[in-house]
Design an enzyme around this catalytic site. Sequence first.
Site, short mmCIF file in Angstrom:
data_model
loop_
_atom_site.label_atom_id
_atom_site.label_comp_id
_atom_site.label_asym_id
_atom_site.label_seq_id
_atom_site.Cartn_x
_atom_site.Cartn_y
_atom_site.Cartn_z
N GLY A 12 -29.32 53.56 -10.77
CA GLY A 12 -29.55 52.14 -10.48
C GLY A 12 -28.44 51.63 -9.56
N ALA A 14 -25.48 50.41 -10.04
CA ALA A 14 -24.09 50.83 -10.29
C ALA A 14 -23.88 52.28 -9.87
CB ALA A 14 -23.75 50.65 -11.77
N ALA A 44 -35.39 43.84 -11.03
CA ALA A 44 -34.67 42.55 -10.96
C ALA A 44 -35.42 41.60 -10.03
CB ALA A 44 -33.24 42.76 -10.50
N GLU A 117 -30.13 29.11 -10.60
CA GLU A 117 -30.66 29.52 -11.91
C GLU A 117 -29.82 28.85 -12.98
OE1 GLU A 117 -31.34 33.76 -12.35
OE2 GLU A 117 -32.19 33.90 -10.36
N ASP A 216 -29.00 55.42 -23.51
CA ASP A 216 -28.55 56.81 -23.64
C ASP A 216 -27.05 56.98 -23.41
OD1 ASP A 216 -31.26 57.13 -23.80
OD2 ASP A 216 -31.45 58.49 -22.10
N HIS A 237 -33.85 36.87 -22.78
CA HIS A 237 -34.27 36.01 -21.67
C HIS A 237 -35.29 35.02 -22.23
CE1 HIS A 237 -35.71 34.59 -17.83
NE2 HIS A 237 -34.81 35.33 -17.19
N ARG A 283 -28.75 30.50 -20.74
CA ARG A 283 -29.90 31.25 -21.27
C ARG A 283 -30.01 31.26 -22.79
NH1 ARG A 283 -30.54 36.56 -17.56
NH2 ARG A 283 -31.29 35.26 -15.88
N HIS A 342 -33.30 41.30 -23.03
CA HIS A 342 -33.22 41.40 -21.58
C HIS A 342 -31.97 42.14 -21.08
CE1 HIS A 342 -34.02 40.17 -17.47
NE2 HIS A 342 -32.85 39.59 -17.37
N SER A 382 -25.61 40.24 -12.78
CA SER A 382 -25.60 41.64 -13.18
C SER A 382 -25.75 42.61 -12.01
CB SER A 382 -26.73 41.86 -14.18
OG SER A 382 -26.80 43.19 -14.52
N LEU A 383 -26.58 42.26 -11.04
CA LEU A 383 -26.67 43.12 -9.85
C LEU A 383 -25.31 43.15 -9.17
CD1 LEU A 383 -30.16 41.96 -8.50
CD2 LEU A 383 -29.61 44.20 -9.47
P1 FAD Z 1 -30.16 50.56 -14.23
O1 FAD Z 1 -30.57 49.89 -13.01
O2 FAD Z 1 -30.95 50.29 -15.45
O3 FAD Z 1 -30.18 52.12 -13.96
C1 FAD Z 1 -30.02 53.04 -15.01
C2 FAD Z 1 -30.29 54.43 -14.50
O4 FAD Z 1 -29.87 55.38 -15.47
C3 FAD Z 1 -31.74 54.75 -14.21
O5 FAD Z 1 -31.79 55.51 -13.03
C4 FAD Z 1 -32.16 55.62 -15.39
O6 FAD Z 1 -33.20 56.51 -15.11
C5 FAD Z 1 -30.87 56.37 -15.63
N1 FAD Z 1 -30.70 56.95 -16.96
C6 FAD Z 1 -30.68 56.31 -18.16
N2 FAD Z 1 -30.45 57.22 -19.13
C7 FAD Z 1 -30.32 58.42 -18.54
C8 FAD Z 1 -30.10 59.74 -19.02
N3 FAD Z 1 -29.98 60.03 -20.31
N4 FAD Z 1 -30.03 60.74 -18.11
C9 FAD Z 1 -30.18 60.50 -16.79
N5 FAD Z 1 -30.40 59.26 -16.28
C10 FAD Z 1 -30.47 58.26 -17.16
N6 FAD Z 1 -29.90 40.98 -12.87
C11 FAD Z 1 -29.52 40.18 -11.84
O7 FAD Z 1 -28.34 40.11 -11.51
N7 FAD Z 1 -30.46 39.46 -11.17
C12 FAD Z 1 -31.78 39.49 -11.48
O8 FAD Z 1 -32.59 38.84 -10.84
C13 FAD Z 1 -32.18 40.31 -12.57
N8 FAD Z 1 -33.49 40.36 -12.94
C14 FAD Z 1 -33.87 41.24 -13.90
C15 FAD Z 1 -35.22 41.37 -14.20
C16 FAD Z 1 -35.64 42.31 -15.11
C17 FAD Z 1 -37.10 42.44 -15.43
C18 FAD Z 1 -34.69 43.14 -15.77
C19 FAD Z 1 -35.12 44.16 -16.76
C20 FAD Z 1 -33.34 43.00 -15.49
C21 FAD Z 1 -32.92 42.06 -14.56
N9 FAD Z 1 -31.57 41.90 -14.24
C22 FAD Z 1 -31.20 41.08 -13.23
C23 FAD Z 1 -30.55 42.76 -14.86
C24 FAD Z 1 -30.19 43.89 -13.89
O9 FAD Z 1 -31.35 44.31 -13.22
C25 FAD Z 1 -29.57 45.08 -14.61
O10 FAD Z 1 -28.61 44.68 -15.54
C26 FAD Z 1 -28.90 46.01 -13.60
O11 FAD Z 1 -29.79 46.31 -12.57
C27 FAD Z 1 -28.43 47.28 -14.29
O12 FAD Z 1 -28.05 48.20 -13.31
P2 FAD Z 1 -27.46 49.60 -13.75
O13 FAD Z 1 -27.19 50.36 -12.51
O14 FAD Z 1 -26.36 49.41 -14.70
O15 FAD Z 1 -28.64 50.29 -14.59
C1 SIN Z 2 -34.42 36.34 -13.66
O1 SIN Z 2 -34.95 36.48 -12.57
O2 SIN Z 2 -34.64 35.41 -14.43
C2 SIN Z 2 -33.46 37.38 -14.12
C3 SIN Z 2 -32.13 37.07 -13.66
C4 SIN Z 2 -31.11 37.82 -14.44
O3 SIN Z 2 -31.41 38.56 -15.36
O4 SIN Z 2 -29.94 37.63 -14.13
#
Ligand code: FAD
Ligand code: SIN
Length: 529
Positions: A12, A14, A44, A117, A216, A237, A283, A342, A382-383
């Site tokens: 993702g 990060a 997101a 927001e 995980d 959320h 929220r 969420h 979070s992004l």
């Molecule tokens: P993720 O993007 O979740 O990536 C995790 C990765 O780890 C994936 O590739 C997955 O396959 C991999 N993985 C997991 N377990 C394993 C394993 N055991 N082995 C190998 N790979 C594994 N945040 C905002 O700032 N703005 C927004 O508008 C927003 N909207 C959102 C809307 C929705 C519907 C959701 C669900 C979240 C939203 N968020 C938003 C929150 C934000 O998207 C997430 O917190 C953020 O993207 C997390 O990024 P990450 O890289 O930590 O993890």
């Molecule tokens: C949303 O679009 O409401 C999600 C934003 C977030 O999780 O920060």
Amino acid sequence: MRVVDFLIIGGGVAGLRAAVGLAEVGKVLVVSKDGLEESNTAYAQGGIAVAMGGDEDVALHLSDTISAGDGLVNAKAAAVLVEQGPMRVEELLRWGTGFDRYSAGSEQNGELMRTREGAHSLPRILHANGDATGKEIAVSLLRTVRGLERVELMEWTTAVDLLVCRQGNAERVVGATLLDAAGELHEVRARAVLLASGGAGQVYSDTTNPAVATGDGIAMAYRSGAELMDMEFYQFHPTAFALEGAPRFLMSEALRGEGAWLINSRGERFMERYHPGLELAPRDVVARAIAHEELAGPVYLDMREVGKKMDLKARFPGISGFLADYGLELARDPIPVRPAAHYLMGGVRTDEHGRTSLAGLYAAGEAACTGVHGANRLASNSLLEGLVFGALAAEAMISEQGSIEQGAADSDSSGLVDVADVEEWIAQLQRLMWRDAGLLRDAAGLQRAQAGLQALRQTATGQGAGKSGLTRRALEARNLLTVAEVIVQAALGREESRGAHSRLDFPRRAEVAKHSLLRRGQLRFSGQI
Ligand code: FAD
Ligand code: SIN
């Protein structure tokens, strides 16, 4: 055994941002248990909060982040987030991320659009393709990473456990075991391992998160002896789609940012009874208000007024497309909504450079807990967190010295789930967590949850006579159980209400804010992290 310089678990925001940094100095392997298009990042919607207007703007973003976090924000981490955010977003723009802009020649002449927001004091949220911000960021990061020779991307590969080398009292994470798509196990050794495996929304039956969000990385780190922090703080959320049988698809907070109202079953706009910020209150406040109003009947998001002034299909194409499948239209129909799990504020405790309590192990993004969000994350932070702390973790990992350990190392493979019907076993866990450890909590419910989880643990081993096998789903089941257990343990221990953690039996906030810290079953609370 495979040897790389750096192993990243998760693709993702990060993980991908860290990969860009690490590729400057060594060979990087990024594993993702699903296709790379599946992550919380890719779903997101609302946008990415960033203060690009100079010092005053940054200071305001900091104070909004701290206020939303209800007394528990690590101000140092939050300052890093808001100060380094603009630089990371500029970088995204250079890598081709197409944030939405006003048209050239208009009054704002090609400027980036900014929305608002909940709990933001001004519009500072950039978005892309209306409501598909995460996808646009993921696509541009992937494009960048695919252009780097030193990065190898392995999809459909599940990290099973971390490998820990113990010499005397010293412990060091030296790699991980991986399960590939063909069901083969592999051992990978690396100078440093980054957990970027995201959140754990799947621990609840009602969640906005996709199926990959099973906690995980957090569970693996915990089994290996890493310290977890603030696991009781799960953000619900307020506005997930609430039609019976339909998925809990997110109705972005940006809808309220553009002026949507929340109305109850009597058609009354009710938020003024709960918070002066109305629909744009923090929220946790909005989620609890909806839960309260829901006692008398369904709650709706109402954009009918906004729809008279704005083309909602153009502004929110993804949400509009989803609703069309249910015969609903934002500009015409009140949309049924209710809270859903969420975002996990807690996670593997790290410093601002992603260092965990275990040498060799780093974490960033939703799997990590720097304390930047405190008890309640500010919308769209979070992004940005993934970008900023992904980049910083990479910098720290680069400074890891020494040769890659290829000697004896072990992993904790205990607690494998072997049941006849793993899907039903997981569904039971999700239902009990939703019912007894969800938005509104008390000791009796949490103790019920604890007993239910204990019963699930007892049935987990051996009942399926090897049926579950070493599959991704069985591994996810094991991790969900671990994460559920630590959420409940920490939630029982925190005898106060703060941010997203609402205890009906302890409705007040404690005078002194403390973080919960959990390691090898031992829970403690501390003001110092
Ligand atoms: P993720 O993007 O979740 O990536 C995790 C990765 O780890 C994936 O590739 C997955 O396959 C991999 N993985 C997991 N377990 C394993 C394993 N055991 N082995 C190998 N790979 C594994 N945040 C905002 O700032 N703005 C927004 O508008 C927003 N909207 C959102 C809307 C929705 C519907 C959701 C669900 C979240 C939203 N968020 C938003 C929150 C934000 O998207 C997430 O917190 C953020 O993207 C997390 O990024 P990450 O890289 O930590 O993890
Ligand atoms: C949303 O679009 O409401 C999600 C934003 C977030 O999780 O920060």
